[in-house]
Scaffold this motif. Sequence first.
Motif, PDB file in Angstrom:
ATOM      1  N   GLY A 285       1.018  -1.617  -0.438  1.00 41.56           N
ATOM      2  CA  GLY A 285      -0.102  -0.019   0.136  1.00 41.56           C
ATOM      3  C   GLY A 285       0.769   1.751  -0.254  1.00 41.56           C
ATOM      4  O   GLY A 285       0.392   2.320  -0.024  1.00 41.56           O
ATOM      5  N   HIS A 286       2.373   1.058   0.957  1.00 38.68           N
ATOM      6  CA  HIS A 286       3.160   1.935   0.324  1.00 38.68           C
ATOM      7  C   HIS A 286       4.037   2.334  -0.449  1.00 38.68           C
ATOM      8  O   HIS A 286       5.338   3.334  -0.301  1.00 38.68           O
ATOM      9  CB  HIS A 286       3.658   2.401   1.672  1.00 38.68           C
TER      10      HIS A 286
ATOM     11  N   ASP B  97       0.789   7.133  -2.879  1.00 39.76           N
ATOM     12  CA  ASP B  97       0.835   6.446  -3.229  1.00 39.76           C
ATOM     13  C   ASP B  97      -0.235   5.273  -3.603  1.00 39.76           C
ATOM     14  O   ASP B  97      -1.211   5.770  -2.943  1.00 39.76           O
ATOM     15  CB  ASP B  97       1.671   5.423  -1.140  1.00 39.76           C
TER      16      ASP B  97
ATOM     17  N   CYS C  99      -1.827   9.840   1.756  1.00 42.12           N
ATOM     18  CA  CYS C  99      -1.669   8.690   2.510  1.00 42.12           C
ATOM     19  C   CYS C  99      -1.647   9.400   3.987  1.00 42.12           C
ATOM     20  O   CYS C  99      -0.483  10.298   4.379  1.00 42.12           O
ATOM     21  CB  CYS C  99      -0.419   7.550   2.593  1.00 42.12           C
TER      22      CYS C  99
ATOM     23  N   CYS D 245       0.677   7.188   6.025  1.00 41.22           N
ATOM     24  CA  CYS D 245       1.422   7.490   6.109  1.00 41.22           C
ATOM     25  C   CYS D 245       2.489   8.071   5.779  1.00 41.22           C
ATOM     26  O   CYS D 245       4.345   7.915   6.577  1.00 41.22           O
ATOM     27  CB  CYS D 245       2.592   6.239   5.731  1.00 41.22           C
TER      28      CYS D 245
HETATM   29 ZN   LIG Z   1       0.979   4.801   2.057  1.00 40.25          ZN
END
Ligand SMILES: [Zn+2]
Length: 342
Positions: free
Chosen positions: A175-176, A201, A194, A196
């Motif tokens: 996902g990243h 991403d 995101c 993160c």
């Molecule tokens: Zn992410």
Amino acid sequence: MSADWAVAGLDVGGTTINATVLDSGGRFLVTGMAETPSRVADGPDKTIEALARALDAVLVRTGISRSAVRAVGLDTPGPVTADGVISSKGATNFASPPWRGFDVRRALEARLDCQVIFNNDANAAALYAHYQHFGAARARDRSSVSVIVGTGLGGGIVESGQVIRGAAGMAGELGHIWVPMEGLLAPDQPVPACICGLVGDAESVASLTGIEKNLLPYWLKQFPEHPLAKEEPAAAARLVRRYGEDGDPLALRIFEQQAMAIGRLLTVAANFTDPHVYLIGGGLVEAAEHFRDLFLGRVREHTALRAEQAEIESIALVPDLDMAGARGSAIAARDAVLVRRG
Ligand SMILES: [Zn+2]
């Protein structure tokens, strides 16, 4: 039940433990969900006790004696190390200070006096998806990349039947991974962020959170009269799939962007581990069949496989992921026993 030995799988979430038992022949002895409270909010000691009790309960239910259990598979949500140490910064599901830096794998091993094999929940789910797709007989000769679209975008990489964990336990965080946004976003659409910290991403587009925070706010501006404009953002995000099933133009634009992001992510995977199959799971699997097929078709169109790859590789859905964490953990535990026995 003639199993001479067995393993168990324990999946720990923020509120529940899901338990299963796998016999030495690779058969799951629990069909439904065997759920008990995880007591995570009460701290690590209570959760370790809850895990021990969940194991006892599922063994009683399956008629397997404690002495027949050769290993226990365990999984938790991340961020967590490859060895099962919860992040020193805490984790969404393990928020209270005593959990920070807690070695959940080692603590459970000490409590049970039995080998405990750890995976994070996404990797455990990917391992189960891999086995379910190929069957136990072929799983060890095959490779897969799994993408699970839910609140976030979870993933896992399986090579020759083994999860790739990485040195720090961070492998398979699909996902990243950045995906190119050129041609994916509308010309005036902001680059999605995101949680993160990255922008652009895969999860920032292809997740429920991505719909709520990034895609829906933009597309509702293009469709100001849309009924979803009247809903709370979180509720509206969950409703997008139903609109997509009905062919709603706003929803279809959102899912086209998600299909494109996943296709581009799989293109990265094709150049990275070049797996036999790309498995897609999550809420989408429960969507109406025509919509599911449409979405999967769009993902395929956006995945650039070379001719040699396209001949032998496929993109498939993984159904029935409810038990995935516990079952994947049990598979990892059984593998560990088989390796130990040579
Ligand atoms: Zn992410």
